[in-house]
Design an enzyme around this catalytic site. Structure first.
Site, PDB file in Angstrom:
ATOM      1  N   LYS A   1     -26.556 -32.441  18.989  1.00  0.00           N
ATOM      2  CA  LYS A   1     -26.040 -31.246  19.662  1.00  0.00           C
ATOM      3  C   LYS A   1     -25.911 -31.477  21.161  1.00  0.00           C
ATOM      4  CE  LYS A   1     -27.784 -27.938  16.258  1.00  0.00           C
ATOM      5  NZ  LYS A   1     -26.464 -27.651  15.685  1.00  0.00           N
TER       6      LYS A   1
ATOM      7  N   LYS B   1     -19.214 -22.597  18.463  1.00  0.00           N
ATOM      8  CA  LYS B   1     -19.558 -23.112  17.140  1.00  0.00           C
ATOM      9  C   LYS B   1     -20.456 -22.083  16.467  1.00  0.00           C
ATOM     10  CE  LYS B   1     -21.995 -25.331  13.881  1.00  0.00           C
ATOM     11  NZ  LYS B   1     -23.400 -25.357  13.463  1.00  0.00           N
TER      12      LYS B   1
ATOM     13  N   ASP C   1     -20.366 -29.140  14.892  1.00  0.00           N
ATOM     14  CA  ASP C   1     -20.708 -29.254  16.314  1.00  0.00           C
ATOM     15  C   ASP C   1     -19.770 -30.238  17.006  1.00  0.00           C
ATOM     16  OD1 ASP C   1     -22.893 -27.494  16.232  1.00  0.00           O
ATOM     17  OD2 ASP C   1     -24.272 -29.078  15.645  1.00  0.00           O
TER      18      ASP C   1
ATOM     19  N   GLY D   1     -22.572 -24.854   5.396  1.00  0.00           N
ATOM     20  CA  GLY D   1     -23.388 -25.678   4.512  1.00  0.00           C
ATOM     21  C   GLY D   1     -24.042 -24.944   3.358  1.00  0.00           C
TER      22      GLY D   1
ATOM     23  N   GLY E   1     -25.498 -21.316  11.023  1.00  0.00           N
ATOM     24  CA  GLY E   1     -26.906 -20.952  10.907  1.00  0.00           C
ATOM     25  C   GLY E   1     -27.117 -19.516  10.485  1.00  0.00           C
TER      26      GLY E   1
END
Length: 290
Positions: free
Chosen positions: A249, A29, A194, A65, A32
């Site tokens: 997570k 994944k 996730d 995002g 970030g």
């Protein structure tokens, strides 16, 4: 000369892991800071290409995002979150799908191909990869029992058919997947990346699931912990040592393990080449749950 010996030792340390994991699938994944900073994006792409060259089969599920937020802001479409889940009406869903599948996905594909890989981008809709259904989010209300909140076109995975992924792997491609799925009635649904990665790893019976995060891993009393199992994770959650965004997570990791994934890792995507460090070194870099 000493520097040369150090390099040789690094290669020798990696060798047993290359042998062990060659031919195995690793679901990653990607999100970030690793998606935001130029040097981290480059190191990620190089890591993925190297994995493929040594015979490991990486499968990437990505978020996006910040890119979604930027376009929503430019279009003056308000953004609202409930417990980390984006409230998604039809107008927002159009933007989510356009950004994730149409822009971010193709940027990642190009980035990997530039480093010598052979990546192919798709979403959960392609090849009937993922079928989902709308879900509600449980929210704690002060002084009352928790209640379920409708957050719109947000889904949970009902079924994964990995046929298209397996076909791409057989042909030597690296699949890059945006976490958008379709409901049984044909609605586009936004899926937590996730969660999507965990369910896909389970369906593929992957050797590893790796979640890139903006933390060094699971921290207990300020110290990184690793070598966890279900009992330890549940105990840490019960005692309040694992809280907030880390809970989904670790629950994603536990779900993947229940479905046959051998090992799951929560690692720091802010560290260059963190994927290689975790897979190919004795010490690793993040938190292991198995």
């Amino acid at each position: 000369m000493e520097h040369s010996f150090e390099r040789v030792n690094n290669i020798l340390e990696a060798l047993p892991y290359i042998t062990k994991y060659s031919g195995k699938t690793v679901v990653i994944k990607y999100g970030g800071a690793a998606m935001a900073k130029a040097d981290l994006k480059e190191s990620f792409a190089k890591d993925i290409v190297l994995l493929k060259y040594v015979g490991i089969h990486p499968v990437i599920v990505h978020g996006g995002g910040p890119e979604i937020n930027r376009l929503l802001d430019s279009l003056n479409i308000p953004t609202e979150f409930v417990h980390g889940h984006r409230v998604t009406n039809e107008e927002t869903m159009d933007v989510v799908e356009m950004v994730l599948t149409g822009k971010v996905n193709k940027q990642i594909v190009s980035m990997i191909n530039k480093e010598g890989g052979n990546a192919v981008g798709l979403s959960g809709k392609d090849g009937n990869l993922a079928v989902a259904s709308k879900t509600k989010i449980e929210v704690d209300v002060e002084g009352k029992k928790s209640e379920l909140v409708d957050v719109g076109l947000v889904g949970k995975i009902d079924k994964i058919d990995p046929t298209v992924i397996l076909s791409l792997q057989e042909k030597g491609f690296i699949p890059v997947i945006s976490p958008v799925a379709e409901s049984g009635s044909g609605e586009s649904l936004n899926i937590n990346a996730d969660t999507f990665a965990g369910e896909l790893a389970g369906a593929l019976k992957a050797e590893k699931l790796i979640l890139l995060t903006d933390t060094s891993g699971i921290l207990i009393d300020g110290k990184l912990v690793t070598g966890l199992n279900r009992a330890l994770v549940k105990d840490y959650i019960r005692k309040g040592d694992i809280t907030g965004g880390m809970i989904p997570k670790v629950e994603c990791c536990l779900s993947a393990i229940d479905q046959g994934v051998r090992r799951t890792h929560i690692i720091d995507g802010r560290v260059p080449h963190s994927i290689l460090i975790e897979i190919f070194t004795d010490q690793g870099i993040g938190s292991l749950i198995e």
